[in-house]
Design an enzyme around this catalytic site. Structure first.
Site, PDB file in Angstrom:
ATOM      1  N   GLY A  97      -9.919  49.739 -31.741  1.00 57.57           N
ATOM      2  CA  GLY A  97     -10.613  48.872 -30.790  1.00 57.57           C
ATOM      3  C   GLY A  97     -10.980  47.522 -31.353  1.00 57.57           C
ATOM      4  O   GLY A  97     -11.936  46.891 -30.912  1.00 57.57           O
TER       5      GLY A  97
ATOM      6  N   SER B  68      -4.472  45.980 -32.030  1.00 55.57           N
ATOM      7  CA  SER B  68      -3.507  46.843 -31.349  1.00 55.57           C
ATOM      8  C   SER B  68      -3.330  48.228 -31.927  1.00 55.57           C
ATOM      9  O   SER B  68      -2.211  48.724 -32.059  1.00 55.57           O
ATOM     10  CB  SER B  68      -2.135  46.182 -31.355  1.00 55.57           C
ATOM     11  OG  SER B  68      -1.957  45.546 -30.193  1.00 55.57           O
TER      12      SER B  68
ATOM     13  N   ASP C  96       1.192  43.908 -26.827  1.00 54.69           N
ATOM     14  CA  ASP C  96       0.982  44.678 -28.050  1.00 54.69           C
ATOM     15  C   ASP C  96       2.197  45.544 -28.381  1.00 54.69           C
ATOM     16  O   ASP C  96       2.625  45.629 -29.534  1.00 54.69           O
ATOM     17  CB  ASP C  96      -0.255  45.588 -27.896  1.00 54.69           C
ATOM     18  CG  ASP C  96      -1.457  44.805 -27.399  1.00 54.69           C
ATOM     19  OD1 ASP C  96      -1.454  43.576 -27.539  1.00 54.69           O
ATOM     20  OD2 ASP C  96      -2.382  45.434 -26.856  1.00 54.69           O
TER      21      ASP C  96
HETATM   22  C1  GLA Z   1      -5.017  43.263 -25.020  1.00 55.00           C
HETATM   23  C2  GLA Z   1      -3.931  43.826 -24.121  1.00 55.00           C
HETATM   24  C3  GLA Z   1      -2.701  42.912 -24.073  1.00 55.00           C
HETATM   25  C4  GLA Z   1      -3.094  41.460 -23.775  1.00 55.00           C
HETATM   26  C5  GLA Z   1      -4.272  41.022 -24.664  1.00 55.00           C
HETATM   27  C6  GLA Z   1      -4.798  39.665 -24.286  1.00 55.00           C
HETATM   28  O1  GLA Z   1      -4.590  43.267 -26.354  1.00 55.00           O
HETATM   29  O2  GLA Z   1      -3.535  45.102 -24.565  1.00 55.00           O
HETATM   30  O3  GLA Z   1      -1.772  43.381 -23.119  1.00 55.00           O
HETATM   31  O4  GLA Z   1      -3.377  41.271 -22.423  1.00 55.00           O
HETATM   32  O5  GLA Z   1      -5.347  41.936 -24.615  1.00 55.00           O
HETATM   33  O6  GLA Z   1      -3.857  38.701 -24.581  1.00 55.00           O
END
Ligand code: GLA
Length: 355
Positions: free
Chosen positions: A109, A113, A166
């Protein structure tokens, strides 16, 4: 002959620039990092519980067991494992009951990712275990389809309406390059990330987020509404002059998305020409837009950005969806990195491991 064991590694990512653009068919410039999630599987004995998954999350020392055929919903890390199994089965991949061992070194979190790394590593390892021949191994898979499958796990099983940033970053990462992703066409161009003695580093704001319950989904809905009001399929098709017609806060949200796409192109150009000072200025502008127009920063994130700038970063910004997590900074060669910072370098993409 089916495989009795399989293993896969999927990296986390740092998004250099291009935040909240993926679900708006925009542009982003992430790179995969060295840290990630490793999954090892071992087929279950055909005589006992052959159609069940027994998963062990090593870092949490927790386990989960469920039927391959119909995994029930669950909260936390279990949602990712059950959801990935269910979506793989739904997409027609042959699966086998297995012991699944999960370990990772991406903070959970934190905006690096961890979730996508988990989904992608599970996909590669479980597909490999279920495959009859080597043709269906990770290297031959349609990686873009796999990213879309992982996004369905987020949408249906986790409740986060995230985009493809991600997963594509993890699946298509290249050593020493950032991935310039166009989310309208899903085409990816690798741009060499030549830093010389400059360094990119992340600092933890200390705050953690869960996108399913943060205002992340609300931001996505606001962009959708802005597109509808402008009569365009997505904000990628909107013109900056049209934005005047939008009510606030939709105007500010759209302004961020349109200007962020421009900054991604400028950042790719700065990398190509080796102008790292220009890249730093773009990171600062991206952060200001995320804070003021997109309103996804927090007091702790602001403090961390300020600390980085005071430590001498030429650019610093929040990364990921926001509402906490890590902050990225770019440092010139002469500046010593403060101890609390973790240097990040572009690493290779997700791959199978010798089991
Ligand atoms: C998170 C989401 C992505 C993207 C980012 C913001 O990481 O998983 O898909 O939207 O936020 O850029």
């Amino acid at each position: 002959m089916p495989h009795e064991r399989s293993g896969a590694f999927a990296p986390g990512r740092v998004n250099l620039i291009g935040e909240h653009t993926d679900y708006n068919r925009g542009l982003a410039l992430p790179f995969a990092i060295g840290e990630g999630v490793t999954v090892h599987t071992r087929a279950r004995d055909p005589d006992s519980a052959a159609d069940r998954i027994l998963a062990h999350a090593r870092d949490l020392d927790e386990t989960d067991e469920f039927d391959l055929a119909a995994p029930p919903p669950a909260p936390g890390w279990r949602a990712f494992v059950r959801g990935t199994v269910a979506e793989l089965a739904h997409a027609g991949y042959p699966l086998r009951g297995a012991h699944v061992d999960i370990a990772g070194d991406v903070p959970l979190g934190g905006g690096l990712s961890s979730s996508a790394a988990l989904e992608v590593a599970l996909c590669l390892a479980l597909i490999r275990l279920g495959a009859d021949t080597d043709d269906e191994t990770g290297s031959e898979l349609d990686r873009t389809k796999l990213a879309q499958l992982c996004a369905r796990v987020e949408h249906r099983w986790v409740g986060a309406r995230t985009g493809l940033l991600d997963q594509l970053a993890s699946l298509y990462g290249r050593r020493d390059a950032a991935s310039l992703i166009d989310f309208a066409t899903l085409r990816i161009e690798h741009v060499p990330l030549r830093l010389g003695s400059w360094r990119l580093a992340v600092a933890d704001s200390g705050e953690r987020h869960v996108h399913a319950s943060s205002p992340y989904n609300q931001r996505r809905a606001e962009c959708q509404r802005a597109s509808e009001l402008l009569g365009v399929a997505s904000l990628r098709e909107a013109e900056v002059q049209q934005l005047e017609n939008l009510p606030e806060p939709l105007r500010a949200r759209a302004r961020h998305v349109l200007s962020e796409n421009e900054r991604v192109l400028a950042a790719a150009e700065a990398l190509r020409s080796g102008d790292l000072l220009a890249l730093g200025a773009l990171l600062n502008r991206s952060h200001a837009s995320l804070r003021d127009c997109y309103e996804v920063s927090t007091a702790a994130v602001e403090r961390t950005v300020r600390d980085m700038q005071e430590a001498g970063a030429v650019g610093a910004r929040m990364i990921g969806g926001g509402f906490g997590g890590y902050v990225l900074g770019l440092f010139a060669p002469s500046i010593p990195l403060p101890d609390a910072l973790r240097e990040v370098r572009p690493g290779g993409g997700a791959h199978l491991l010798g089991a």
